[in-house]
Design a protein around this motif. Structure first.
Motif, PDB file in Angstrom:
ATOM      1  N   LEU A   1      -7.512   8.349  -9.375  1.00  0.00           N
ATOM      2  CA  LEU A   1      -7.196   6.987  -8.574  1.00  0.00           C
ATOM      3  C   LEU A   1      -7.632   7.173  -7.212  1.00  0.00           C
ATOM      4  N   VAL A   2      -8.539   6.481  -6.604  1.00  0.00           N
ATOM      5  CA  VAL A   2      -8.951   6.735  -5.299  1.00  0.00           C
ATOM      6  C   VAL A   2      -8.422   5.768  -4.341  1.00  0.00           C
ATOM      7  N   ALA A   3      -7.990   6.070  -3.228  1.00  0.00           N
ATOM      8  CA  ALA A   3      -7.482   4.892  -1.930  1.00  0.00           C
ATOM      9  C   ALA A   3      -8.004   5.409  -0.944  1.00  0.00           C
ATOM     10  N   GLN A   4      -8.702   4.555  -0.265  1.00  0.00           N
ATOM     11  CA  GLN A   4      -9.444   4.826   0.950  1.00  0.00           C
ATOM     12  C   GLN A   4      -9.070   3.874   1.964  1.00  0.00           C
ATOM     13  N   ALA A   5      -8.770   4.278   3.338  1.00  0.00           N
ATOM     14  CA  ALA A   5      -8.452   3.334   4.336  1.00  0.00           C
ATOM     15  C   ALA A   5      -9.418   3.465   5.585  1.00  0.00           C
ATOM     16  N   ARG A   6      -9.618   2.350   6.091  1.00  0.00           N
ATOM     17  CA  ARG A   6     -10.804   2.384   7.076  1.00  0.00           C
ATOM     18  C   ARG A   6      -9.984   2.639   8.549  1.00  0.00           C
ATOM     19  N   GLN A   7     -10.525   2.658   9.441  1.00  0.00           N
ATOM     20  CA  GLN A   7     -10.210   3.010  10.883  1.00  0.00           C
ATOM     21  C   GLN A   7      -9.181   2.141  11.240  1.00  0.00           C
ATOM     22  N   LEU A   8      -8.072   2.742  11.874  1.00  0.00           N
ATOM     23  CA  LEU A   8      -7.110   1.777  12.433  1.00  0.00           C
ATOM     24  C   LEU A   8      -6.496   0.749  11.343  1.00  0.00           C
ATOM     25  N   SER A   9      -6.442   1.205   9.957  1.00  0.00           N
ATOM     26  CA  SER A   9      -5.965   0.389   9.064  1.00  0.00           C
ATOM     27  C   SER A   9      -4.946   1.043   8.261  1.00  0.00           C
ATOM     28  N   SER A  10      -4.001   0.408   7.422  1.00  0.00           N
ATOM     29  CA  SER A  10      -2.773   1.048   6.764  1.00  0.00           C
ATOM     30  C   SER A  10      -2.328   0.138   5.741  1.00  0.00           C
ATOM     31  N   PHE A  11      -1.933   0.785   4.562  1.00  0.00           N
ATOM     32  CA  PHE A  11      -1.292   0.201   3.330  1.00  0.00           C
ATOM     33  C   PHE A  11      -0.591   1.010   2.560  1.00  0.00           C
ATOM     34  N   ILE A  12       0.354   0.811   1.974  1.00  0.00           N
ATOM     35  CA  ILE A  12       1.100   1.529   0.724  1.00  0.00           C
ATOM     36  C   ILE A  12       0.740   1.313  -0.586  1.00  0.00           C
ATOM     37  N   VAL A  13       0.636   2.405  -1.056  1.00  0.00           N
ATOM     38  CA  VAL A  13       0.315   2.533  -2.499  1.00  0.00           C
ATOM     39  C   VAL A  13       1.320   2.975  -3.431  1.00  0.00           C
ATOM     40  N   LEU A  14       1.905   2.294  -4.312  1.00  0.00           N
ATOM     41  CA  LEU A  14       2.965   2.584  -5.319  1.00  0.00           C
ATOM     42  C   LEU A  14       2.256   2.893  -6.745  1.00  0.00           C
ATOM     43  N   ILE A  15       2.497   3.939  -7.382  1.00  0.00           N
ATOM     44  CA  ILE A  15       2.158   4.265  -8.482  1.00  0.00           C
ATOM     45  C   ILE A  15       3.247   4.153  -9.446  1.00  0.00           C
ATOM     46  N   GLY A  16       3.186   3.497 -10.626  1.00  0.00           N
ATOM     47  CA  GLY A  16       4.321   3.703 -11.622  1.00  0.00           C
ATOM     48  C   GLY A  16       4.031   3.125 -13.111  1.00  0.00           C
ATOM     49  N   LYS A  17       4.958   2.261 -13.659  1.00  0.00           N
ATOM     50  CA  LYS A  17       4.674   1.663 -14.894  1.00  0.00           C
ATOM     51  C   LYS A  17       5.442   0.449 -14.909  1.00  0.00           C
ATOM     52  N   ILE A  18       4.830  -0.477 -15.781  1.00  0.00           N
ATOM     53  CA  ILE A  18       5.696  -1.878 -16.002  1.00  0.00           C
ATOM     54  C   ILE A  18       6.735  -1.510 -17.308  1.00  0.00           C
ATOM     55  N   ALA A  19       8.124  -1.788 -16.623  1.00  0.00           N
ATOM     56  CA  ALA A  19       9.050  -1.537 -17.611  1.00  0.00           C
ATOM     57  C   ALA A  19       9.420  -2.846 -18.442  1.00  0.00           C
ATOM     58  N   CYS A  20       9.046  -3.752 -17.948  1.00  0.00           N
ATOM     59  CA  CYS A  20       9.226  -5.431 -18.536  1.00  0.00           C
ATOM     60  C   CYS A  20       8.360  -6.166 -17.860  1.00  0.00           C
ATOM     61  N   ALA A  21       8.573  -7.648 -18.313  1.00  0.00           N
ATOM     62  CA  ALA A  21       7.702  -8.643 -17.739  1.00  0.00           C
ATOM     63  C   ALA A  21       8.023  -8.761 -16.012  1.00  0.00           C
TER      64      ALA A  21
END
Length: 599
Positions: A507-527
């Protein structure tokens, strides 16, 4: 630490008769065509003498033939192996009448061969004898004019111990467990004895030793013997498990049965060379002639199991005719009998002695059976090797899972409409289509590229769009977060060959300069529930590469077969556990954009 990816269900489990790719590659690498041709070349001269002048034997790879001819050749090799094995047993001592009895027995019960041996060595008497030395000592002297002399010899008292050695062996065929004499047929049996003289009172052998019985089931062999003593064998190409002339259940069963017989024959040979022949040389005096067992071999014995086609002047039949097979078997029997007789004549003729000519016959027949099986193994592997070489020449390389994934990617562009074609799992992280991307999120693996070392985004079937209903995830026991936005469901068809591990996926996550975001990794428990397990802030030219572990769940058939013999309580538990795996292990990634500090 690796992250857990969802299960990948295998929809086409590997049949038991299909070898793994790693086993196949090892077999192809271990097959030495140069050495194989060297051994077959020795048989070509004999084959040419058997055939008519206008018909010439050639290697199958050197003949123009069809794919069906490869199956015909595979059938022929197995038939020759079965027929020549029966011929070797007949030379060993099995009569045609006994063979018919065994075939009848095999219709209702199993039939096996057994080699049994026993030996005893008991003390007879102690003997003392005197032996003068070959050297004489003389002494002379003078007393005045008188001279005198004397001579002497050394006499040694030798104590000798005499032992009586007795033994017997037998080769029998029996049905079932062979409890009664009526259920047994004696193929070969012999009793022998000799006197052993030693200079020590310790027993030169074991006082009473019963060798372990060596049994082998020959029911499969007898199943293919017809009423007229001919052999019938045919590869069933209609079976789903039939892959090639080598990789199919029928040839697999033939190799399994004959390899067991070859192992049994090797154990019989081991008894003679490592026990009986050594006993024959035990305690011999310097004046007694030592026996020479170097001639006990199959050198000069014709092995008819050779993967050959026939080249006829002016064109014609490719495979061997039935008359050729009969001629091959006749030559095999003739050379086997001649070799056994010639070697047997070099050994003592006394049938009650420890070693006689019949022992040479048993050894040579045992060695010949092993040669037959080796010829069959090499022959069918040669067919597979020939097919492999032809495929390699047509394709130009050995196809790997990465090549096969690229092959499917190429044809998917022709099979699917543009709106449903698999797409690379690679997404730009942006607030809206009007904003510039702030980063990239992708799943990359080596299976999607032509070069297995190059990481590329995996291609997935995807469906999605703007979410109609919100989903939520919990930050702690008291706080939950709802989110909408774009939502996509992916299905990835992964290609691997049996025997290979799962490809490396990141799983590759790349950010540009002066940019930011949160990546959450998990699973779908229900709908409507997302359960994050890991999270990271990707900002200012960060490049995160997280390895993902692939977990494979058993197919429905494999699962059903696995729980078939469990208790009802265990089955219910396994079904509930599987339901949890299928419903709540869907891998999920959620991207939450945050504003940079400098904005």
């Amino acid at each position: 630490a690796p992250w857990q990816l969802p299960h990948c269900i295998t929809t086409n489990p590997r049949p038991h008769s299909v070898i793994k790719r790693s086993e196949f590659r090892k077999r192809m690498q271990s097959f030495n065509e140069v050495a194989f041709r060297g051994r077959v070349n020795k048989a070509l001269e004999t084959v040419q003498q058997i055939l008519q002048r206008a018909r010439h034997p050639i290697y199958a790879a050197d003949a123009s033939h069809t794919y069906t001819d490869k199956y015909v050749l595979g059938n022929l090799l197995v038939r020759l192996a079965l027929s020549s094995t029966i011929q070797a047993l007949c030379v060993l001592g099995l009569t045609e009448k006994d063979l018919g009895t065994l075939v009848e027995w095999n219709k209702s019960t199993t039939v096996s061969l057994r080699f049994a041996a026993e030996e005893k060595c008991t003390f007879v008497k102690e003997t003392k004898r005197e032996q003068e030395s070959a050297t004489r000592t003389e002494t002379t002297g003078h007393v005045g004019s008188i001279s005198f002399g004397s001579s002497s010899k050394t006499v040694t008292t030798i104590t000798e111990y005499e032992w009586k050695y007795e033994g017997n062996y037998k080769i029998i065929a029996f049905r079932g467990v062979g409890a009664d004499a009526a259920d047994q047929i004696v193929i070969k049996a012999r009793e022998y004895s000799r006197e052993i003289v030693t200079g020590s009172k310790s027993n030169p052998k074991t006082e009473h030793h019963l060798f372990p019985d060596q049994d082998v089931n020959i029911s499969w062999l007898l199943e293919h013997v017809q009423g007229d003593k001919s052999v019938k064998f045919e590869i069933d190409r209609e079976k789903d498990t039939c892959r090639t002339p080598r990789r199919n259940e029928d040839v697999g069963d033939a190799l399994s049965a004959l390899l067991k017989l070859s192992t049994w024959a090797a154990q019989v040979k081991h008894f003679f060379f490592n026990s009986l022949f050594q006993t024959a040389q035990l305690g011999l005096s310097s004046s007694e002639k030592r026996l020479d067992f170097a001639g006990i071999s199959t050198l000069g014995v014709f092995v008819p199991v050779v993967p050959l086609f026939i080249e006829v002047e002016g064109g014609g039949q490719v495979t061997l005719e039935q008359s050729d097979v009969a001629s091959f078997l006749s030559e095999q029997t003739r050379t086997l009998v001649e070799k056994s007789t010639a070697v047997g004549n070099t050994l003592p003729s006394d049938p009650t002695g420890v070693v006689c000519g019949e022992d040479a016959r048993v050894c040579i027949c045992s060695l010949h059976i092993s040669d037959i099986v080796s010829g069959l193994v090499e022959g069918v592997n040669y067919i597979e090797h020939m097919l492999y070489q032809q495929l390699y020449a047509a394709v130009g390389k050995e196809v790997t899972s990465a090549d096969f994934a690229a092959f499917n990617k190429f044809h998917n562009r022709k099979l699917f409409r543009e709106d449903v074609q698999p797409l690379p799992f690679c997404y730009a992280v942006r607030r809206s289509p009007k904003h510039s991307p702030e980063g990239v999120l992708s799943i990359e693996g080596s299976s999607g590229g032509v070069d297995g070392n190059v990481k590329e985004p995996v291609f997935t079937h995807v469906m999605g769009g703007t979410a109609a209903a919100p989903m939520k995830f919990n930050i702690n026991a008291a706080t939950s977060v709802q989110f909408k936005g774009e939502r996509y469901l992916h299905a990835w068809l992964m290609h691997t060959f049996s025997g290979q591990g799962a490809p490396e996926v990141e799983l590759v996550a790349q950010a540009r300069q002066l940019s930011s975001f949160i990546v959450l990794i998990g699973k779908i428990a229900c709908a409507d529930t997302f359960e994050p397990k890991y999270a990271m802030i990707v900002q200012n030219k960060d490049d995160f590469r997280v390895p993902l572990c692939l977990t494979t769940l058993p197919t429905p058939k494999e699962f059903k077969d696995a729980i078939e013999s469990m208790s009802p309580e265990q089955q219910e538990f396994c079904k509930a556990w599987r339901a949890m795996q299928l419903e709540s292990t869907l891998f999920a990634v959620c991207v939450v954009q945050i504003k940079p500090l400098l904005e």
